[in-house]
Design a protein around this motif. Sequence first.
Motif, mmCIF file in Angstrom:
data_model
loop_
_atom_site.group_PDB
_atom_site.id
_atom_site.type_symbol
_atom_site.label_atom_id
_atom_site.label_comp_id
_atom_site.label_asym_id
_atom_site.label_seq_id
_atom_site.Cartn_x
_atom_site.Cartn_y
_atom_site.Cartn_z
ATOM 1 N N ARG A 153 0.845 -1.195 0.000
ATOM 2 C CA ARG A 153 0.000 0.000 0.000
ATOM 3 C C ARG A 153 0.882 1.248 0.000
ATOM 4 O O ARG A 153 1.667 1.459 0.929
ATOM 5 C CB ARG A 153 -0.920 0.011 1.216
ATOM 6 C CG ARG A 153 -2.044 -1.010 1.063
ATOM 7 C CD ARG A 153 -3.116 -0.876 2.057
ATOM 8 N NE ARG A 153 -3.547 0.503 2.274
ATOM 9 C CZ ARG A 153 -4.464 0.846 3.159
ATOM 10 N NH1 ARG A 153 -5.057 -0.078 3.890
ATOM 11 N NH2 ARG A 153 -4.819 2.099 3.322
ATOM 12 N N ASP A 155 0.237 4.280 0.533
ATOM 13 C CA ASP A 155 -0.116 5.288 1.531
ATOM 14 C C ASP A 155 0.355 4.921 2.939
ATOM 15 O O ASP A 155 0.118 5.675 3.884
ATOM 16 C CB ASP A 155 -1.631 5.512 1.546
ATOM 17 C CG ASP A 155 -2.404 4.250 1.910
ATOM 18 O OD1 ASP A 155 -1.984 3.150 1.501
ATOM 19 O OD2 ASP A 155 -3.436 4.372 2.592
ATOM 20 N N THR A 157 3.492 3.774 5.671
ATOM 21 C CA THR A 157 4.912 3.678 5.985
ATOM 22 C C THR A 157 5.189 2.330 6.657
ATOM 23 O O THR A 157 4.253 1.604 7.026
ATOM 24 C CB THR A 157 5.319 4.801 6.949
ATOM 25 O OG1 THR A 157 4.629 4.598 8.196
ATOM 26 C CG2 THR A 157 5.001 6.180 6.368
ATOM 27 N N GLN A 160 3.431 2.357 9.974
ATOM 28 C CA GLN A 160 1.989 2.166 9.863
ATOM 29 C C GLN A 160 1.630 0.719 9.546
ATOM 30 O O GLN A 160 0.677 0.172 10.098
ATOM 31 C CB GLN A 160 1.416 3.108 8.798
ATOM 32 C CG GLN A 160 1.453 4.563 9.218
ATOM 33 C CD GLN A 160 1.149 5.502 8.067
ATOM 34 O OE1 GLN A 160 1.504 5.252 6.915
ATOM 35 N NE2 GLN A 160 0.491 6.615 8.383
#
Length: 186
Positions: A153, A155, A157, A160
């Motif tokens: 993904r 979006d 990090t 995350q």
Amino acid sequence: MDEQRRPGDPGWHGTTILCVRKHGSVAMAGDGQVSLGQTVVKGNARKVRRIGNGAVLAGFAGATADAFTLLERLEAKLERFPGQLERACVELAKDWRTDRYLRRLEAMMAVSDKGRSFILTGNGDVLEPEDGVIGIGSGGNYALAAARALIDRPDMTAEQVARRAMAIAGEICVYTNDRLTLEIIE
């Protein structure tokens, strides 16, 4: 490690360690739960540490005293081979496999520096994952699967991905809680 448990051992469970490498960043997370049989005996254990003057992240699963012994040994190897994580891991794995005292230790380690990540086992294994994601411990496979599903993904990090994957593991594995220790190398 239950299969190798000695008679009379209490049956400690409860570790999930996840290491995620993404876009030059490394995040290592560990849950805080330690269980004895079906009872949670501690909820805030710190199973991820910085070693090697802060340049290396290390997470452990297994018997706590055994893991601390291995962490100390790895730190000594890093002092002997500064900036050479792979060499330090290989030297530790050789000692772990051949030393009469060390080979009785029941633990696994995930270690990472800015460039590479490894899994170390008492069988003498030093394994580098091809996708930059490591999961060890009783909830490790849940966290690993979740991290692999999230890693692409754009979006998210590394931090995350690690946080979300550990939350997913905590929802599935009864030996994993949501009290994380998270360390990052940028």
